[in-house]
Design a protein around this motif. Structure first.
Motif, PDB file in Angstrom:
ATOM      1  N   VAL A  27      -4.071   4.394   7.530  1.00 11.12           N
ATOM      2  CA  VAL A  27      -2.249   3.603   7.195  1.00 11.12           C
ATOM      3  C   VAL A  27      -1.396   3.639   8.018  1.00 11.12           C
ATOM      4  N   SER A  55       7.713   4.588  -3.454  1.00  7.10           N
ATOM      5  CA  SER A  55       6.840   3.289  -4.378  1.00  7.10           C
ATOM      6  C   SER A  55       6.443   2.348  -3.449  1.00  7.10           C
ATOM      7  N   ARG A  57       3.460   0.841  -1.828  1.00  5.08           N
ATOM      8  CA  ARG A  57       1.884   1.227  -2.404  1.00  5.08           C
ATOM      9  C   ARG A  57       1.264   0.827  -0.807  1.00  5.08           C
ATOM     10  N   VAL A  58       0.187   1.259  -0.206  1.00  6.29           N
ATOM     11  CA  VAL A  58      -0.565  -0.041   0.080  1.00  6.29           C
ATOM     12  C   VAL A  58      -2.359   0.564   0.295  1.00  6.29           C
ATOM     13  N   THR A  59      -3.372  -0.769  -0.551  1.00  5.41           N
ATOM     14  CA  THR A  59      -4.408   0.072  -0.485  1.00  5.41           C
ATOM     15  C   THR A  59      -5.336  -0.439   1.299  1.00  5.41           C
ATOM     16  N   GLU A  63      -8.410   0.227  -2.736  1.00  9.86           N
ATOM     17  CA  GLU A  63      -8.389   1.778  -2.619  1.00  9.86           C
ATOM     18  C   GLU A  63      -7.372   2.147  -2.894  1.00  9.86           C
ATOM     19  N   ARG A  64      -6.174   2.855  -3.243  1.00 13.17           N
ATOM     20  CA  ARG A  64      -5.085   3.436  -2.273  1.00 13.17           C
ATOM     21  C   ARG A  64      -5.508   4.225  -1.780  1.00 13.17           C
ATOM     22  N   ALA A  65      -4.884   3.635  -0.189  1.00 11.75           N
ATOM     23  CA  ALA A  65      -4.526   5.039   0.345  1.00 11.75           C
ATOM     24  C   ALA A  65      -3.355   5.512   0.727  1.00 11.75           C
ATOM     25  N   ALA A  66      -3.543   6.692   1.875  1.00 11.87           N
ATOM     26  CA  ALA A  66      -2.860   8.005   2.198  1.00 11.87           C
ATOM     27  C   ALA A  66      -2.464   7.067   3.483  1.00 11.87           C
ATOM     28  N   ASP A  69      -4.882   8.304   5.959  1.00 14.35           N
ATOM     29  CA  ASP A  69      -5.883   7.697   5.883  1.00 14.35           C
ATOM     30  C   ASP A  69      -6.536   7.035   6.971  1.00 14.35           C
ATOM     31  N   CYS A  71      -8.172   3.439   8.573  1.00 14.49           N
ATOM     32  CA  CYS A  71      -8.210   2.318   8.641  1.00 14.49           C
ATOM     33  C   CYS A  71      -8.587   1.256   9.005  1.00 14.49           C
TER      34      CYS A  71
END
Length: 86
Positions: A27, A55, A57-59, A63-66, A69, A71
């Motif tokens: 990500v 705030s 957000r990446v999915t 699914e929400r990803a850190a 994670d 990709c």
């Protein structure tokens, strides 16, 4: 890799769907590639210290990803920028 961007990021990219070529399949790599391709996106994603805004957000595949994670190149990635106001 194709990304879907939301909110004020569209003003930085000019469109809802953009293509990027990340150097690493994470990500963090995708966001770095997004900022490289669309420098105006940076202010929507990172703060003055260069840290990802809380705030944002990446999915990945819904699914929400850190940041660290995986990709995969064929993943469905969406980026939701920091929202201002209240």
């Amino acid at each position: 890799m194709d990304l879907t961007v939301y909110g004020p990021l569209r003003s930085a990219t000019g469109t809802k769907r953009v293509g990027v070529d990340p150097d690493e399949p994470t990500v963090r790599g995708v966001l770095d590639a997004l900022v490289t391709a669309y420098p105006r996106a940076e202010s929507h994603l990172v703060d003055e210290d260069g840290a990802l805004r809380p705030s944002v957000r990446v999915t990945v595949d819904g699914e929400r990803a850190a940041l660290d994670d995986d990709c995969p190149a064929d993943a469905e990635v969406a980026v939701f920028p920091a929202m201002r106001g209240g």
